[in-house]
Write a protein that holds these residues in place. Structure first.
Motif, PDB file in Angstrom:
ATOM      1  N   ALA A   1       0.835  -1.208   0.000  1.00  0.00           N
ATOM      2  CA  ALA A   1       0.000   0.000   0.000  1.00  0.00           C
ATOM      3  C   ALA A   1       0.869   1.256   0.000  1.00  0.00           C
ATOM      4  CB  ALA A   1      -0.932  -0.012   1.203  1.00  0.00           C
ATOM      5  N   GLU A   2       1.955   1.228   0.748  1.00  0.00           N
ATOM      6  CA  GLU A   2       2.859   2.381   0.784  1.00  0.00           C
ATOM      7  C   GLU A   2       3.542   2.587  -0.566  1.00  0.00           C
ATOM      8  OE1 GLU A   2       5.566   2.278   4.126  1.00  0.00           O
ATOM      9  OE2 GLU A   2       4.005   1.336   5.343  1.00  0.00           O
ATOM     10  N   ILE A   3       3.922   1.484  -1.206  1.00  0.00           N
ATOM     11  CA  ILE A   3       4.563   1.592  -2.524  1.00  0.00           C
ATOM     12  C   ILE A   3       3.570   2.148  -3.535  1.00  0.00           C
ATOM     13  CG2 ILE A   3       5.576   0.273  -4.431  1.00  0.00           C
ATOM     14  CD1 ILE A   3       6.744  -1.622  -2.280  1.00  0.00           C
ATOM     15  N   ARG A   4       2.313   1.696  -3.477  1.00  0.00           N
ATOM     16  CA  ARG A   4       1.288   2.217  -4.397  1.00  0.00           C
ATOM     17  C   ARG A   4       1.131   3.730  -4.235  1.00  0.00           C
ATOM     18  NH1 ARG A   4      -2.075  -2.277  -2.480  1.00  0.00           N
ATOM     19  NH2 ARG A   4      -1.893  -3.937  -3.998  1.00  0.00           N
ATOM     20  N   ARG A   5       1.123   4.192  -2.987  1.00  0.00           N
ATOM     21  CA  ARG A   5       0.960   5.633  -2.739  1.00  0.00           C
ATOM     22  C   ARG A   5       2.197   6.423  -3.180  1.00  0.00           C
ATOM     23  NH1 ARG A   5      -1.487   3.920   2.027  1.00  0.00           N
ATOM     24  NH2 ARG A   5       0.435   4.123   3.202  1.00  0.00           N
ATOM     25  N   ALA A   6       3.364   5.895  -2.893  1.00  0.00           N
ATOM     26  CA  ALA A   6       4.609   6.623  -3.164  1.00  0.00           C
ATOM     27  C   ALA A   6       5.020   6.587  -4.633  1.00  0.00           C
ATOM     28  CB  ALA A   6       5.734   6.065  -2.303  1.00  0.00           C
ATOM     29  N   CYS A   7       4.618   5.544  -5.331  1.00  0.00           N
ATOM     30  CA  CYS A   7       5.046   5.361  -6.729  1.00  0.00           C
ATOM     31  C   CYS A   7       3.820   5.413  -7.636  1.00  0.00           C
ATOM     32  CB  CYS A   7       5.776   4.038  -6.888  1.00  0.00           C
ATOM     33  SG  CYS A   7       7.191   3.856  -5.809  1.00  0.00           S
ATOM     34  N   PRO A   8       3.616   6.509  -8.330  1.00  0.00           N
ATOM     35  CA  PRO A   8       2.394   6.678  -9.118  1.00  0.00           C
ATOM     36  C   PRO A   8       2.326   5.847 -10.399  1.00  0.00           C
ATOM     37  CG  PRO A   8       3.841   8.549  -9.418  1.00  0.00           C
ATOM     38  CD  PRO A   8       4.477   7.678  -8.388  1.00  0.00           C
ATOM     39  N   ASP A   9       3.456   5.477 -10.959  1.00  0.00           N
ATOM     40  CA  ASP A   9       3.417   4.752 -12.234  1.00  0.00           C
ATOM     41  C   ASP A   9       4.073   3.379 -12.121  1.00  0.00           C
ATOM     42  OD1 ASP A   9       6.022   5.574 -11.970  1.00  0.00           O
ATOM     43  OD2 ASP A   9       6.165   6.502 -13.934  1.00  0.00           O
ATOM     44  N   ALA A  10       3.797   2.544 -13.114  1.00  0.00           N
ATOM     45  CA  ALA A  10       4.279   1.159 -13.098  1.00  0.00           C
ATOM     46  C   ALA A  10       5.805   1.050 -13.045  1.00  0.00           C
ATOM     47  CB  ALA A  10       3.732   0.390 -14.298  1.00  0.00           C
ATOM     48  N   PRO A  11       6.568   1.812 -13.836  1.00  0.00           N
ATOM     49  CA  PRO A  11       8.027   1.676 -13.757  1.00  0.00           C
ATOM     50  C   PRO A  11       8.587   1.952 -12.359  1.00  0.00           C
ATOM     51  CG  PRO A  11       7.442   2.831 -15.763  1.00  0.00           C
ATOM     52  CD  PRO A  11       6.178   2.698 -14.947  1.00  0.00           C
TER      53      PRO A  11
END
Length: 113
Positions: free
Chosen positions: A50-60
């Protein structure tokens, strides 16, 4: 008591020597990582996804962060391409979760971490 830690070689409480740890790989460890509802639940709810999803907006950015979190290294260009194509072919965050699951089940993760 943790059956997970016991399965992965944790020595008894009466021992403090690192050499008492069993570092061998077994088929039971592999099966647990591949089929465990415990691992799946940790990925879906209790892990940093969940934290990665919030912090990283795009797939790469998400792919790169998953590799850093799970394998402690950056993905190669070929790995980035394969992961991005797979994630694009899946709905919503299924590809992201699948990639995390796949990285946890690589020989690189199992044997190094």
């Amino acid at each position: 008591k943790s059956s997970f830690l016991d399965l992965f070689g944790r020595p008894g409480r009466d021992s403090s020597l690192a050499s008492d740890r069993q570092n061998g790989v077994s088929v039971f460890q592999t099966l647990h990582l591949l089929n465990s509802s415990h691992i799946q639940q940790k990925l879906q709810t209790g892990w940093r996804l969940a934290e990665i999803r919030r912090a990283c907006p795009d797939a790469p950015a998400r792919i790169e962060q998953l590799y850093l979190e799970i394998l402690s290294r950056f993905p190669t260009d070929a790995e980035k391409t394969i992961a991005a194509e797979y994630m694009a072919s899946q709905r919503a965050d299924d590809g992201f979760l699948d990639l995390a699951w796949a990285l946890l089940n690589t020989s690189e993760f199992i044997l190094r971490h």
